[in-house]
Design a protein around this motif. Structure first.
Motif, PDB file in Angstrom:
ATOM      1  N   GLU A 169       5.644  12.931  60.734  1.00 34.93           N
ATOM      2  CA  GLU A 169       4.931  13.036  61.615  1.00 34.93           C
ATOM      3  C   GLU A 169       4.852  14.587  62.908  1.00 34.93           C
ATOM      4  OE1 GLU A 169       1.036  12.394  64.142  1.00 34.93           O
ATOM      5  OE2 GLU A 169       1.601  11.831  61.780  1.00 34.93           O
ATOM      6  N   ARG A 170       6.420  14.483  62.744  1.00 37.25           N
ATOM      7  CA  ARG A 170       6.867  15.109  63.467  1.00 37.25           C
ATOM      8  C   ARG A 170       7.387  16.851  62.846  1.00 37.25           C
ATOM      9  NH1 ARG A 170      13.633  14.639  65.863  1.00 37.25           N
ATOM     10  NH2 ARG A 170      13.838  14.247  63.337  1.00 37.25           N
ATOM     11  N   SER A 195      -0.455   8.616  67.771  1.00 36.09           N
ATOM     12  CA  SER A 195      -0.791   8.831  65.921  1.00 36.09           C
ATOM     13  C   SER A 195       0.623   8.290  65.076  1.00 36.09           C
ATOM     14  CB  SER A 195      -0.609  10.366  65.850  1.00 36.09           C
ATOM     15  OG  SER A 195       0.913  10.846  66.624  1.00 36.09           O
ATOM     16  N   LEU A 196       1.398   8.150  65.325  1.00 34.37           N
ATOM     17  CA  LEU A 196       2.159   7.244  64.998  1.00 34.37           C
ATOM     18  C   LEU A 196       1.840   5.738  64.694  1.00 34.37           C
ATOM     19  CD1 LEU A 196       5.006   7.405  63.198  1.00 34.37           C
ATOM     20  CD2 LEU A 196       5.992   6.996  65.412  1.00 34.37           C
ATOM     21  N   GLN A 235       2.312  15.752  75.392  1.00 32.97           N
ATOM     22  CA  GLN A 235       3.068  15.585  73.755  1.00 32.97           C
ATOM     23  C   GLN A 235       3.266  13.809  73.060  1.00 32.97           C
ATOM     24  OE1 GLN A 235       5.231  18.598  73.176  1.00 32.97           O
ATOM     25  NE2 GLN A 235       3.553  20.425  72.873  1.00 32.97           N
ATOM     26  N   SER A 236       4.246  13.573  73.771  1.00 30.96           N
ATOM     27  CA  SER A 236       5.064  12.289  73.596  1.00 30.96           C
ATOM     28  C   SER A 236       3.790  11.175  73.436  1.00 30.96           C
ATOM     29  CB  SER A 236       6.409  11.822  73.791  1.00 30.96           C
ATOM     30  OG  SER A 236       7.040  12.739  74.071  1.00 30.96           O
ATOM     31  N   PHE A 278       1.992  11.201  70.940  1.00 27.58           N
ATOM     32  CA  PHE A 278       2.917  11.661  69.816  1.00 27.58           C
ATOM     33  C   PHE A 278       2.869   9.757  69.570  1.00 27.58           C
ATOM     34  CE2 PHE A 278       6.324  10.108  67.544  1.00 27.58           C
ATOM     35  CZ  PHE A 278       6.444  10.990  66.469  1.00 27.58           C
ATOM     36  N   LEU A 293      10.392  13.406  70.779  1.00 25.45           N
ATOM     37  CA  LEU A 293       9.462  12.374  70.644  1.00 25.45           C
ATOM     38  C   LEU A 293      10.272  10.807  69.699  1.00 25.45           C
ATOM     39  CD1 LEU A 293       8.073  15.364  68.760  1.00 25.45           C
ATOM     40  CD2 LEU A 293       7.054  14.031  70.564  1.00 25.45           C
ATOM     41  N   LEU A 339      -3.520  16.173  66.138  1.00 23.05           N
ATOM     42  CA  LEU A 339      -2.288  16.537  66.436  1.00 23.05           C
ATOM     43  C   LEU A 339      -2.499  18.281  66.641  1.00 23.05           C
ATOM     44  CD1 LEU A 339      -0.375  15.300  62.736  1.00 23.05           C
ATOM     45  CD2 LEU A 339       0.321  14.362  65.567  1.00 23.05           C
ATOM     46  N   ILE A 373       3.538  18.556  63.392  1.00 22.95           N
ATOM     47  CA  ILE A 373       3.831  19.150  64.404  1.00 22.95           C
ATOM     48  C   ILE A 373       4.721  20.238  64.398  1.00 22.95           C
ATOM     49  CG2 ILE A 373       4.471  18.634  66.965  1.00 22.95           C
ATOM     50  CD1 ILE A 373       4.257  15.865  66.669  1.00 22.95           C
ATOM     51  N   PHE A 401      -0.698  20.122  70.155  1.00 18.69           N
ATOM     52  CA  PHE A 401       0.770  20.269  70.340  1.00 18.69           C
ATOM     53  C   PHE A 401       0.647  21.816  70.293  1.00 18.69           C
ATOM     54  CE2 PHE A 401       1.229  15.804  68.990  1.00 18.69           C
ATOM     55  CZ  PHE A 401       2.355  16.100  69.849  1.00 18.69           C
TER      56      PHE A 401
END
Length: 234
Positions: free
Chosen positions: A101-102, A37-38, A30-31, A34, A71, A18, A105, A21
């Motif tokens: 997760e968001r 990681s998600l 970044q997406s 994401f 995201l 992370l 970030i 970011f």
């Protein structure tokens, strides 16, 4: 790019961070991070990640990313790919992990930010947003959700080689790492899965100094190599 030395560490998506970011980072990159990681938080497979990343590339090519929350689109792509591969996670769980997760970030980008806990009303709104984005992704895909992946081609090819078991294990691992990384770029929108698999195998063969004779499209090989040359950091 030199890929012949066995002491060289290959970049791969197995350990997303992370801390990649940053305010100046490419929002599309970044997406993609994401999504990965998600997926780890949701215990989803690499095939699910690869499918979601291909959905995301297709969506961004057909739509300006400035008009959408990247995201949210990434989360919708992962939700859709999990359903496509019959690995569906309940949307409530996906949304809770998404918010978690968001929030991490946002704290990285702004350490002073106080992120509120996810309330029932916020959860309902997030679910609605994910579902709306999922439909937008389906429209971009023309409702064609089947994405051929290179992994089965790689596995089949390696199993038929006259190599010892350790060489086969190494070749399979490195070729799959190249395949994982290939989803950083929209290569699957113009090259088929078997083509990409062959490119990953020839690169893995060079990396391990196996000297295998593999017919691979050089344009595909170069497209994958450009990921490392341009230091696309995921």
């Amino acid at each position: 790019m030199e890929l012949m030395r066995s002491d060289t560490t290959l970049p791969c998506l197995m350990e997303p961070r992370l801390d990649n970011f940053k305010p100046t980072s490419d929002p599309l990159i970044q997406s993609l991070l994401f999504i990965r990681s998600l997926a780890i938080k949701l215990r989803l497979s690499q095939s699910c990640v690869a499918t979601a990343q291909t959905y995301f590339h297709t969506f961004t090519i057909n739509n300006s990313h400035l008009k959408y929350d990247n995201l949210l689109i990434a989360g919708a792509c992962l939700f859709l790919s999990s359903k496509t591969l019959e690995l569906t996670r309940p949307i409530d769980i996906l949304c809770r992990k998404f918010y978690e997760e968001r929030s991490e970030i946002r704290k990285i980008l702004n350490p002073r930010l106080q992120v509120p806990p996810l309330s029932d009303s916020m959860l309902a709104g997030l679910k609605q947003s994910i579902l709306q984005c999922e439909f937008a992704v389906l429209e971009a895909l023309c409702f064609n959700v089947e994405i051929p992946l290179p992994y089965s081609f790689i596995s089949s090819f390696v199993s038929n080689l006259e190599l010892n078991v350790y060489q086969k294990q190494d070749l399979l691992k490195i070729a799959n790492n190249f395949a994982n990384d290939s989803f950083r770029v929209p290569i699957f929108l113009y090259k088929n899965a078997e083509n990409v698999a062959a490119a990953c195998l020839i690169l893995a063969s060079r990396y391990l100094s196996l000297g295998l004779e593999i017919a691979a499209d050089q344009e595909t090989v170069q497209a994958i190599l450009e990921i490392y040359k341009s230091n696309i950091n995921i």
